[in-house]
Design a protein around this motif. Sequence first.
Motif, PDB file in Angstrom:
ATOM      1  N   GLU A 206      10.971  -8.218 -38.826  1.00 47.90           N
ATOM      2  CA  GLU A 206      10.661  -7.311 -37.937  1.00 47.90           C
ATOM      3  C   GLU A 206      11.691  -6.531 -37.515  1.00 47.90           C
ATOM      4  O   GLU A 206      13.005  -7.028 -37.502  1.00 47.90           O
ATOM      5  CB  GLU A 206      10.115  -8.125 -36.700  1.00 47.90           C
ATOM      6  N   CYS A 207      11.361  -5.301 -36.851  1.00 50.01           N
ATOM      7  CA  CYS A 207      12.528  -4.369 -36.357  1.00 50.01           C
ATOM      8  C   CYS A 207      12.356  -4.349 -34.828  1.00 50.01           C
ATOM      9  O   CYS A 207      11.300  -5.186 -34.344  1.00 50.01           O
ATOM     10  CB  CYS A 207      12.066  -3.020 -36.846  1.00 50.01           C
ATOM     11  N   SER A 208      13.001  -3.591 -34.279  1.00 49.45           N
ATOM     12  CA  SER A 208      12.830  -3.476 -32.591  1.00 49.45           C
ATOM     13  C   SER A 208      11.734  -3.116 -32.126  1.00 49.45           C
ATOM     14  O   SER A 208      11.541  -3.628 -31.131  1.00 49.45           O
ATOM     15  CB  SER A 208      13.917  -2.700 -32.082  1.00 49.45           C
TER      16      SER A 208
ATOM     17  N   MET B  14       6.116  -6.578 -39.550  1.00 53.25           N
ATOM     18  CA  MET B  14       7.198  -6.749 -40.486  1.00 53.25           C
ATOM     19  C   MET B  14       7.155  -5.656 -41.546  1.00 53.25           C
ATOM     20  O   MET B  14       6.346  -5.575 -42.210  1.00 53.25           O
ATOM     21  CB  MET B  14       7.121  -8.187 -41.036  1.00 53.25           C
ATOM     22  N   HIS B  15       8.384  -4.933 -41.649  1.00 51.73           N
ATOM     23  CA  HIS B  15       8.710  -4.069 -42.623  1.00 51.73           C
ATOM     24  C   HIS B  15       8.934  -4.955 -43.883  1.00 51.73           C
ATOM     25  O   HIS B  15       9.582  -5.901 -44.003  1.00 51.73           O
ATOM     26  CB  HIS B  15       9.822  -3.349 -42.371  1.00 51.73           C
ATOM     27  N   ILE B  16       8.017  -4.723 -44.972  1.00 49.74           N
ATOM     28  CA  ILE B  16       8.008  -5.457 -46.371  1.00 49.74           C
ATOM     29  C   ILE B  16       9.294  -4.710 -46.975  1.00 49.74           C
ATOM     30  O   ILE B  16       9.133  -3.309 -47.027  1.00 49.74           O
ATOM     31  CB  ILE B  16       6.905  -5.307 -46.963  1.00 49.74           C
TER      32      ILE B  16
ATOM     33  N   LYS C 277       4.003   5.584 -38.761  1.00 48.98           N
ATOM     34  CA  LYS C 277       5.324   5.878 -38.566  1.00 48.98           C
ATOM     35  C   LYS C 277       6.101   4.906 -37.675  1.00 48.98           C
ATOM     36  O   LYS C 277       5.208   4.652 -36.410  1.00 48.98           O
ATOM     37  CB  LYS C 277       5.321   7.024 -38.104  1.00 48.98           C
ATOM     38  N   CYS C 278       7.042   4.105 -37.650  1.00 54.19           N
ATOM     39  CA  CYS C 278       7.504   3.260 -36.956  1.00 54.19           C
ATOM     40  C   CYS C 278       8.841   4.000 -36.300  1.00 54.19           C
ATOM     41  O   CYS C 278       9.486   4.603 -36.716  1.00 54.19           O
ATOM     42  CB  CYS C 278       8.101   2.009 -37.942  1.00 54.19           C
ATOM     43  N   SER C 279       8.963   3.613 -35.106  1.00 57.24           N
ATOM     44  CA  SER C 279       9.876   4.272 -34.075  1.00 57.24           C
ATOM     45  C   SER C 279      11.267   3.918 -34.573  1.00 57.24           C
ATOM     46  O   SER C 279      12.507   4.577 -34.309  1.00 57.24           O
ATOM     47  CB  SER C 279       9.693   3.815 -32.715  1.00 57.24           C
ATOM     48  N   CYS C 280      11.440   2.908 -35.359  1.00 54.34           N
ATOM     49  CA  CYS C 280      12.847   2.254 -35.779  1.00 54.34           C
ATOM     50  C   CYS C 280      13.356   3.453 -36.947  1.00 54.34           C
ATOM     51  O   CYS C 280      14.513   3.219 -37.235  1.00 54.34           O
ATOM     52  CB  CYS C 280      12.981   1.007 -36.248  1.00 54.34           C
ATOM     53  N   GLY C 281      12.582   4.188 -37.457  1.00 55.96           N
ATOM     54  CA  GLY C 281      12.854   4.950 -38.606  1.00 55.96           C
ATOM     55  C   GLY C 281      12.867   4.400 -39.971  1.00 55.96           C
ATOM     56  O   GLY C 281      12.737   5.149 -40.896  1.00 55.96           O
TER      57      GLY C 281
HETATM   58 ZN   LIG Z   1      10.122  -0.364 -37.694  1.00 59.47          ZN
END
Ligand SMILES: [Zn+2]
Length: 434
Positions: free
Chosen positions: A249-251, A256-258, A311-315
């Motif tokens: 997981e990111c912030s 969860m990003h694979i 799209k994920c805010s973490c980039g």
């Molecule tokens: Zn993310």
Amino acid sequence: MTEHYYQPDIECASREQIKKWQSERLVKQVRHVYEHVPYYRKMMEEKQVTPDDIQSVEDLHKLPFITKDDLRDAYPYGLLAKPLKDCVRIQSTSGTTGRRVVAFYTQHDLDLWDDCCARAIMAAGGTNEDVVHVCYGYGLFTGGPGLNGGSHKVGSLTLPMSSGNTDRQIQFMCDLGSTILCCTPSYAAYLGESINERGLKDQIKLKAGIFGAEAWTEEMRRDIEKSLGIKAYDIYGLTEISGPGVAFECSEQTGMHINEDHFIAEIIDPNTGEVLPEGEKGELVFTSITKEAFPLLRYRTRDICVLSREKCSCGRTHVKMSKPMGRSDDMLIVKGVNVFPSQIETVLLNKGYAANYQIIVDRVNNSDTIEVQVEMTPEMFSDSLGRMEEREKELVGALKAMLGIYAKVKLVAPKSIERSEGKAKRVVDKRHLY
Ligand SMILES: [Zn+2]
């Protein structure tokens, strides 16, 4: 907020770039296993697929699936794709559902596993200034060694506590200023409870936790975050594919990003094996495209979840998987109805109970029965006089709404259900005894 990317060129790569890596690596991997693993060659021949049929990631669906049964059949060396002299490590599953599965690693495989766990620690805000407190079990279980290796890669000070001895865990946490806790969510909840009971919350410096290896709910996350004063991150993995760190997981905490440069994920219909479009719920399947010693192609995890490329805010651009909604292995069939322990846990936490419970399934007069034993919180216990029945009734109603069947509820005194230092034993199914 600046975020530390461990490998931004990989983790934030374009879709096209990720597909290109996956295609190149898959083609190479398929040829490698076809040539070196007779078990795979036979499976591919039965499906009339040759390495030439696999030209890109679009051809993945042509390959046969591999299951846990195959891993047991091929135990111990039948799926090994490198000579033993090139392997440096063995890990194993807990074997709670039958014969153990053993997985082999070359040094290259360990390095990539460490990379994946390092990405997870960085995504939880870890740096070389952190003290990473690992109380997953060490040994054959992948939890301890995985996070340990990742923490070294980040350059964090690593405390290889392993599981157990809660007093010592808390003492070291206070004395050595642990900032990131890695363990099972049920043990994190227990540590939180113990720290608060001892009045030591002010003395711990934890800021984040990385919790996995068992199912947990959003409600349990909120409870742990509150009791330890941290941000709690999910991590996913399985020994067959490498260990923890397959996804993390990111912030943003919305899936969860694979690690798609190492693993290709698919979602299939568990009954037909058909690949489902993005966004649909089904069984998660992994192909490991960079592993040398124990590469699995289209491994059926039994975990039910959803993939998302939003799209994920973490980039990060790697696909996200939802928290598994159930495991077909954990799924209980009671009176013909599918029951997941996580559903019961959601009800309990919503009603203000802690995640200390046990589910007892039995068969009386040829009919299934289900009883949920639930610990009261100390506050409930002290004002419970005459209200027990009322509380039990309330839970029976809430469980019926969630599960669709009647479950008996028995409230028990605080601390009367045995605590676990590893994976909690939530279910006692007595039916197989008959
Ligand atoms: Zn993310």
